[in-house]
Design an enzyme around this catalytic site. Structure first.
Site, PDB file in Angstrom:
ATOM      1  N   HIS A   1      41.433  98.329  23.598  1.00 28.47           N
ATOM      2  CA  HIS A   1      42.293  99.279  24.306  1.00 28.47           C
ATOM      3  C   HIS A   1      42.136 100.649  23.678  1.00 28.47           C
ATOM      4  O   HIS A   1      41.953 100.753  22.457  1.00 28.47           O
ATOM      5  CB  HIS A   1      43.758  98.835  24.218  1.00 28.47           C
ATOM      6  CG  HIS A   1      44.609  99.506  25.239  1.00 28.47           C
ATOM      7  ND1 HIS A   1      45.127 100.755  25.041  1.00 28.47           N
ATOM      8  CD2 HIS A   1      44.985  99.116  26.474  1.00 28.47           C
ATOM      9  CE1 HIS A   1      45.809 101.095  26.114  1.00 28.47           C
ATOM     10  NE2 HIS A   1      45.744 100.136  27.001  1.00 28.47           N
TER      11      HIS A   1
ATOM     12  N   ASP B   1      45.064  93.012  30.873  1.00 25.63           N
ATOM     13  CA  ASP B   1      44.232  92.420  31.930  1.00 25.63           C
ATOM     14  C   ASP B   1      43.659  91.056  31.567  1.00 25.63           C
ATOM     15  O   ASP B   1      43.108  90.368  32.415  1.00 25.63           O
ATOM     16  CB  ASP B   1      43.055  93.365  32.250  1.00 25.63           C
ATOM     17  CG  ASP B   1      43.541  94.646  32.870  1.00 25.63           C
ATOM     18  OD1 ASP B   1      44.441  94.566  33.705  1.00 25.63           O
ATOM     19  OD2 ASP B   1      43.040  95.717  32.503  1.00 25.63           O
TER      20      ASP B   1
HETATM   21  N1  ACO Z   1      33.979  94.361  23.810  1.00 28.78           N
HETATM   22  C1  ACO Z   1      33.085  94.646  22.829  1.00 28.78           C
HETATM   23  N2  ACO Z   1      33.155  95.769  22.081  1.00 28.78           N
HETATM   24  C2  ACO Z   1      34.151  96.627  22.334  1.00 28.78           C
HETATM   25  C3  ACO Z   1      35.112  96.384  23.341  1.00 28.78           C
HETATM   26  C4  ACO Z   1      35.006  95.193  24.094  1.00 28.78           C
HETATM   27  N3  ACO Z   1      35.877  94.905  25.068  1.00 28.78           N
HETATM   28  N4  ACO Z   1      35.991  97.411  23.390  1.00 28.78           N
HETATM   29  C5  ACO Z   1      35.593  98.276  22.444  1.00 28.78           C
HETATM   30  N5  ACO Z   1      34.483  97.804  21.807  1.00 28.78           N
HETATM   31  C6  ACO Z   1      33.778  98.421  20.674  1.00 28.78           C
HETATM   32  C7  ACO Z   1      33.168  99.758  21.032  1.00 28.78           C
HETATM   33  O1  ACO Z   1      31.866  99.585  21.526  1.00 28.78           O
HETATM   34  C8  ACO Z   1      33.216 100.461  19.682  1.00 28.78           C
HETATM   35  O2  ACO Z   1      32.190  99.900  18.900  1.00 28.78           O
HETATM   36  P1  ACO Z   1      31.426 100.818  17.773  1.00 28.78           P
HETATM   37  O3  ACO Z   1      32.516 101.303  16.853  1.00 28.78           O
HETATM   38  O4  ACO Z   1      30.465  99.899  17.153  1.00 28.78           O
HETATM   39  O5  ACO Z   1      30.807 101.953  18.532  1.00 28.78           O
HETATM   40  C9  ACO Z   1      34.515  99.968  19.066  1.00 28.78           C
HETATM   41  O6  ACO Z   1      34.758  98.687  19.677  1.00 28.78           O
HETATM   42  C10 ACO Z   1      35.709 100.856  19.248  1.00 28.78           C
HETATM   43  O7  ACO Z   1      35.903 101.105  20.609  1.00 28.78           O
HETATM   44  P2  ACO Z   1      37.142 101.998  21.028  1.00 28.78           P
HETATM   45  O8  ACO Z   1      36.863 103.409  20.618  1.00 28.78           O
HETATM   46  O9  ACO Z   1      38.369 101.356  20.492  1.00 28.78           O
HETATM   47  O10 ACO Z   1      37.128 101.821  22.554  1.00 28.78           O
HETATM   48  P3  ACO Z   1      37.484 102.911  23.625  1.00 28.78           P
HETATM   49  O11 ACO Z   1      38.786 103.532  23.303  1.00 28.78           O
HETATM   50  O12 ACO Z   1      36.326 103.820  23.835  1.00 28.78           O
HETATM   51  O13 ACO Z   1      37.602 102.019  24.924  1.00 28.78           O
HETATM   52  C11 ACO Z   1      38.342 100.372  26.370  1.00 28.78           C
HETATM   53  C12 ACO Z   1      38.752 101.321  25.238  1.00 28.78           C
HETATM   54  C13 ACO Z   1      37.706 101.173  27.507  1.00 28.78           C
HETATM   55  C14 ACO Z   1      39.612  99.720  26.902  1.00 28.78           C
HETATM   56  C15 ACO Z   1      37.375  99.336  25.789  1.00 28.78           C
HETATM   57  O14 ACO Z   1      38.008  98.593  24.788  1.00 28.78           O
HETATM   58  C16 ACO Z   1      36.815  98.407  26.854  1.00 28.78           C
HETATM   59  O15 ACO Z   1      35.836  98.765  27.504  1.00 28.78           O
HETATM   60  N6  ACO Z   1      37.421  97.197  27.055  1.00 28.78           N
HETATM   61  C17 ACO Z   1      36.965  96.314  28.083  1.00 28.78           C
HETATM   62  C18 ACO Z   1      37.506  96.748  29.430  1.00 28.78           C
HETATM   63  C19 ACO Z   1      38.988  96.506  29.551  1.00 28.78           C
HETATM   64  O16 ACO Z   1      39.460  95.427  29.248  1.00 28.78           O
HETATM   65  N7  ACO Z   1      39.691  97.515  30.071  1.00 28.78           N
HETATM   66  C20 ACO Z   1      41.126  97.428  30.322  1.00 28.78           C
HETATM   67  C21 ACO Z   1      41.879  98.316  29.377  1.00 28.78           C
HETATM   68  S1  ACO Z   1      43.603  98.129  29.630  1.00 28.78           S
HETATM   69  C22 ACO Z   1      43.912  99.028  31.027  1.00 28.78           C
HETATM   70  O17 ACO Z   1      43.304  99.989  31.342  1.00 28.78           O
HETATM   71  C23 ACO Z   1      44.929  98.527  31.837  1.00 28.78           C
END
Ligand code: ACO
Length: 432
Positions: free
Chosen positions: A309, A366
């Site tokens: 998130h 979700d």
């Molecule tokens: N699976 C694998 N790796 C992940 C995931 C995931 N679901 N989410 C984040 N990461 C990784 C990123 O690639 C990043 O890796 P790095 O440090 O090696 O580059 C690290 O974790 C940190 O990521 P964040 O900066 O915390 O993520 P960001 O804030 O950019 O994105 C998001 C948040 C879009 C929700 C992301 O976690 C994601 O894509 N999740 C999957 C989609 C999802 O479930 N969306 C619903 C969100 S809730 C809502 O909107 C209702």
């Protein structure tokens, strides 16, 4: 609200920036005069460190997994409230009295129908059109059907705002059910004198030859899941609603923009992607190892959907409530769902994995919501529409904060230009 200042030293110049502290101790450096005083802007791609507004609607502490609407913890609302009451709270700031709750419910019922003319718009949409594409068009079209409410100035006549808000919430719900029936080639049902969630289930599942019979457990589960989505601070779609509203755009137009923002797979569309992922694991007879390994590759297209998130670096409190409710709802309905076991195993495996632990990636709202939607008979392609129905109060409350702020400015971020420096126009004949 201002108590102290922060000092920024830049280009041998020292400037004092006021510090702001929110009611829950959130700290911010007020940079509104930064560019004017120094020529610099703050660069914050994705706005993760930028407060774009002051808001009194929702408090979220992502590090500690706290979510409160108008001060009330989400866990208490989940246990004691229902969607319409929480919608009232989110929009108007206080829990309604008995009379306010009754009047709000009546306004929602009176505005549940969709005009005959507007119903004809459905004829232009193919049956296999994505539901969110239809929803955003029709929510935008509300501005055409209610031109007297297509304003951003309700402050002289607050009853008109009450009407616009009720039209939006009630009709987004009715339109959602109509989209479901349209994509299945089923005739539309007329709203009845029923409570909000029962009316939705009737609009979805009644047939001309057979009325849908309310099942209390289903109504209760729907109420819970809509309530859990009712607002969530400055998320992508809510910020979009505020951004559009800041231009003076009316409520319906701003809400349509919110629906579009919600449709993306990294936002509201994630609930669809989660179900597709769980279904693939089920169909492949895999235990989720392949998906976890792929997610760890760091590629954006392989993320573990329903995990992580932008703000929570801890359990999403909504995921806890919904995760628990899944088992209860399935039990009450006498159903079982192999996807629930898969989701639970996947969660356990991810929470033990260093990749997810070190990045503080936990299940989000979700991850489990689709299991409940499925148990209620709602097909996967409608999940994000359900999210939009639930989120409508939060969008409305945030739009109103923008529209009623006499000192508000149009939202207009800056950029760091990285394109070509100035160059002279080259006539066509001289281009290589
Ligand atoms: N699976 C694998 N790796 C992940 C995931 C995931 N679901 N989410 C984040 N990461 C990784 C990123 O690639 C990043 O890796 P790095 O440090 O090696 O580059 C690290 O974790 C940190 O990521 P964040 O900066 O915390 O993520 P960001 O804030 O950019 O994105 C998001 C948040 C879009 C929700 C992301 O976690 C994601 O894509 N999740 C999957 C989609 C999802 O479930 N969306 C619903 C969100 S809730 C809502 O909107 C209702």
């Amino acid at each position: 609200m201002q108590s102290k200042t922060a000092t920024l030293r830049i280009d041998d110049k020292e400037i004092a920036l006021p510090v702001m502290i929110g009611t829950e101790g959130e700290k911010a450096v007020d940079a509104r005069k930064l560019r004017q005083d120094t020529g610099y802007i703050f660069y914050d791609q994705g706005y993760g460190n930028t407060g774009s507004c002051e808001s009194a609607v929702t408090y979220l502490d992502g590090d500690n997994g706290i979510l409160r609407h108008r001060g009330y913890p989400i866990e208490q609302l989940a246990e004691h409230s229902e969607f319409v009451e929480t919608a009232y709270l989110v929009i108007y700031g206080e829990l309604p009295t008995q009379e306010q709750r009754k009047n709000f419910g009546n306004l929602l019922r009176e505005n549940a129908h969709v005009e005959t003319q507007m119903q004809r718009l459905f004829e232009g949409f193919p049956k296999d059109a994505p539901p969110m594409a239809i929803l955003s068009s029709l929510v935008g079209a509300l501005a055409a059907y209610y031109p007297q409410l297509a304003t951003n100035n309700f402050e002289k006549d607050l009853q008109q705002f009450d009407l616009a808000a009720a039209i939006a919430i009630s009709k987004i719900r009715t339109l959602g059910a109509m989209i479901y029936r349209h994509t299945r080639g089923l005739p539309f049902m007329h709203p009845k004198d029923l409570p909000f969630c029962d009316n939705f289930l009737h609009l979805m599942f009644s047939e001309p030859y057979q009325e849908y019979v309310s099942i209390p457990e289903v109504t209760q589960a729907l109420n819970l899941i809509l309530l859990m989505h009712s607002d969530h601070e400055q998320n992508c779609s809510t910020s979009t609603v505020r951004m559009v509203g800041s231009s003076g755009a009316n409520l319906f137009t701003s809400l349509a923009a919110g629906v579009n923002a919600l449709s993306g797979p990294l936002h509201g569309g994630a609930n669809v992607a989660v179900m597709q992922m769980l279904q693939s694991i089920h169909d492949e007879g895999d235990d989720g190892t392949r998906f976890i390994a792929a997610a760890k590759s760091g590629s954006k297209g392989n993320r573990l959907m329903g995990f992580g998130h932008a703000v929570y670096k801890n359990f999403d409190p909504r995921a806890r409530v919904i995760g628990k409710a899944c088992g209860v709802v399935l039990n009450k309905l006498g159903k079982s769902d192999p996807l629930l076991d898969i989701a639970q195993n996947l969660e356990q495996a991810a929470l033990k994995d260093d990749y997810f632990i070190s990045r503080k990636l936990y299940p989000n709202v979700d991850f489990y919501s689709g299991i409940i939607f499925r148990a209620l008979g709602i097909p996967t392609n409608m999940f994000t529409v359900m999210f939009a129905i639930g989120r409508s109060p939060g969008w409305i409350a945030n739009w109103r904060e923008v529209a009623s702020n006499a000192k508000g400015r149009i939202y207009r971020p800056r950029q760091i230009f990285v394109g070509s420096p100035k160059r002279d126009y080259v006539p066509m004949a001289k281009r290589s």
